[in-house]
Design an enzyme around this catalytic site. Structure first.
Site, short mmCIF file in Angstrom:
data_model
loop_
_atom_site.label_atom_id
_atom_site.label_comp_id
_atom_site.label_asym_id
_atom_site.label_seq_id
_atom_site.Cartn_x
_atom_site.Cartn_y
_atom_site.Cartn_z
N ASN A 149 0.99 -1.24 0.16
CA ASN A 149 -0.04 0.07 -0.12
C ASN A 149 0.90 1.27 -0.04
O ASN A 149 1.45 1.56 0.97
CB ASN A 149 -0.98 0.02 1.13
CG ASN A 149 -1.75 1.43 1.52
OD1 ASN A 149 -1.88 2.00 0.49
ND2 ASN A 149 -2.13 1.48 2.69
N TRP A 150 0.98 1.92 -1.24
CA TRP A 150 1.85 3.08 -1.33
C TRP A 150 1.45 4.32 -0.56
O TRP A 150 2.02 5.24 -0.53
CB TRP A 150 2.22 3.26 -2.69
CG TRP A 150 2.89 2.14 -3.31
CD1 TRP A 150 3.84 1.37 -2.81
CD2 TRP A 150 3.36 2.14 -4.66
NE1 TRP A 150 4.19 0.43 -3.75
CE2 TRP A 150 4.13 1.06 -5.02
CE3 TRP A 150 2.75 2.79 -5.84
CZ2 TRP A 150 4.70 0.61 -6.26
CZ3 TRP A 150 3.28 2.41 -6.99
CH2 TRP A 150 4.24 1.29 -7.35
N LYS A 151 0.22 4.27 -0.21
CA LYS A 151 -0.57 5.45 0.45
C LYS A 151 -0.19 6.63 -0.47
O LYS A 151 -0.26 6.56 -1.56
CB LYS A 151 0.13 5.63 1.93
CG LYS A 151 0.21 4.33 2.79
CD LYS A 151 0.43 4.78 4.27
CE LYS A 151 0.62 3.52 4.90
NZ LYS A 151 0.15 3.46 6.54
N HIS A 186 -9.56 1.02 4.76
CA HIS A 186 -8.09 0.91 5.33
C HIS A 186 -8.29 2.12 6.60
O HIS A 186 -9.39 2.86 6.71
CB HIS A 186 -7.16 1.70 4.51
CG HIS A 186 -5.81 1.69 4.98
ND1 HIS A 186 -5.43 2.63 5.69
CD2 HIS A 186 -4.74 0.60 4.80
CE1 HIS A 186 -3.89 2.54 6.30
NE2 HIS A 186 -3.68 1.24 5.49
N GLU A 209 -6.52 4.39 7.85
CA GLU A 209 -6.68 5.81 7.59
C GLU A 209 -7.94 6.59 6.77
O GLU A 209 -8.24 7.68 7.18
CB GLU A 209 -5.57 5.99 6.61
CG GLU A 209 -4.11 5.81 7.35
CD GLU A 209 -3.01 5.57 6.63
OE1 GLU A 209 -2.76 5.52 5.45
OE2 GLU A 209 -1.85 4.89 7.27
N GLU A 211 -5.32 -5.38 10.20
CA GLU A 211 -4.36 -4.58 10.37
C GLU A 211 -4.88 -3.79 11.84
O GLU A 211 -5.65 -2.87 11.73
CB GLU A 211 -4.41 -3.48 9.29
CG GLU A 211 -4.03 -3.99 7.98
CD GLU A 211 -3.48 -2.86 7.17
OE1 GLU A 211 -2.44 -3.14 6.49
OE2 GLU A 211 -4.36 -2.01 6.60
N GLY A 228 2.51 1.77 10.86
CA GLY A 228 3.33 2.97 10.83
C GLY A 228 3.85 3.10 12.03
O GLY A 228 4.54 4.17 12.22
N SER A 244 3.24 -2.50 10.30
CA SER A 244 4.60 -2.59 10.49
C SER A 244 5.38 -4.02 10.07
O SER A 244 6.18 -4.38 10.84
CB SER A 244 4.98 -2.49 11.78
OG SER A 244 4.49 -0.98 12.16
N GLY A 275 2.54 -1.15 4.23
CA GLY A 275 2.79 0.27 3.89
C GLY A 275 4.17 0.68 3.84
O GLY A 275 4.93 0.32 2.56
N GLY A 276 4.69 1.33 4.68
CA GLY A 276 6.28 1.81 4.78
C GLY A 276 7.41 0.79 4.00
O GLY A 276 8.01 1.62 3.25
C1 PEP Z 1 -0.71 -0.23 5.82
O1 PEP Z 1 -0.53 1.08 5.32
O2 PEP Z 1 -1.68 -0.75 5.60
C2 PEP Z 1 0.24 -0.74 6.56
C3 PEP Z 1 0.38 -1.77 7.16
O3 PEP Z 1 1.41 0.25 6.92
P1 PEP Z 1 2.80 -0.01 7.53
O4 PEP Z 1 3.15 -1.43 7.00
O5 PEP Z 1 3.35 1.10 7.27
O6 PEP Z 1 2.41 -0.26 9.05
#
Ligand code: PEP
Length: 249
Positions: free
Chosen positions: A8-10, A95, A97, A166, A172, A210, A231-232
């Site tokens: 997930n590139w956000k 999600h 966010e 999640e 994050g 994470s 994500g990250g």
């Molecule tokens: C996400 O954005 O779905 C996510 C899990 O982010 P991260 O891996 O950065 O925690």
């Protein structure tokens, strides 16, 4: 079951940066029959990503959000048909966010799931509890409530849904659910999906929060964890390469 490694590139990687990322990643990614790689790109990058990966087996392109209406006066939004036209075959829904930064409700999440299914895209429904809910031991209540948006889908529809667990406090933050804790929640999600009519072999539940190259192995080693949503660590082609290359033996 084929495992899914979804990035997930956000709000990162516009078209030029996405092309540069894929250029580097694809040079070293050969694909493998036991896993799929999915990219949830920002709306403006979906077409570039879809064109760049065309013809590569085991790679799917998704969008991070859609609106449930077909068209109209919804400034800033993207319809399912527009996403499909750009090359998306999947979309994130619910999600954390979207839920907690943009105030998206379960009802809206349900409308998006239905619009995606009607338009032939795969919804990846994200569920997860906040820290205070976890501390009150409400994790399963929250997650099962969020899954209720799937109530009333027919068997064909529900079989096309994917779910990502999640925990909000793990996104994050560098904190993870332990693989064992995550597996317990996954088992409850899977049982609920089957109760809602999903064939057990279709019930694919990913973990997100994470995930990094050094912890992905212990997560996917759990039989209950069918993949990861990242994500990250999906933003850097080298760390992403290490995540998707993890051994599944
Ligand atoms: C996400 O954005 O779905 C996510 C899990 O982010 P991260 O891996 O950065 O925690």
């Amino acid at each position: 079951m084929t495992r899914i490694f979804a990035g997930n590139w956000k709000m990162h990687l516009g078209p030029a940066a996405a092309a540069a990322f894929l250029d580097r990643f694809l040079q070293r990614y050969d694909g493998s029959a036991d896993r799929e790689v999915w990219f949830f790109a920002p709306a403006v990058s979906v077409m570039t990503v879809a064109e760049t990966v065309r013809g590569r087996a085991g790679i799917r392109v998704g969008i991070q959000n859609v609106h449930w209406e077909e068209q109209g006066a919804f400034t800033g939004e993207t319809s399912v048909r527009m996403a499909a036209e750009a090359g998306a075959t999947a979309a994130l829904v619910g999600h954390s966010e979207r839920r907690h930064v943009f105030g998206e409700t379960d009802a809206e999440t349900g409308l998006k799931v239905r619009a995606l299914l009607a338009g032939g895209l795969i919804p990846m429904l994200c569920v997860g509890e906040r820290l205070e809910e976890r501390e009150r031991e409400e994790t399963l209540d929250v997650v099962l409530r969020q899954l209720r948006v799937l109530d009333g889908l027919d068997a064909d529809e529900i079989a096309r849904v994917r779910v990502a667990y999640e925990p909000v406090w793990a996104i994050g933050t560098g904190r993870n659910a332990s693989p064992e804790d995550a597996a317990t929640v996954h088992a409850a999600i899977r049982a609920e999906l089957v109760r809602l009519g999903m064939p057990v072999e279709a019930a694919q539940v990913l973990y997100g929060g994470s995930v990094k190259p050094d912890n992905v192995g212990s997560l996917v080693a759990q039989a209950e964890i069918d993949g990861v949503l990242v994500g990250g660590a999906s933003l850097d082609p080298d760390s992403w390469q290490r995540i998707v290359a993890v051994s599944l033996d």
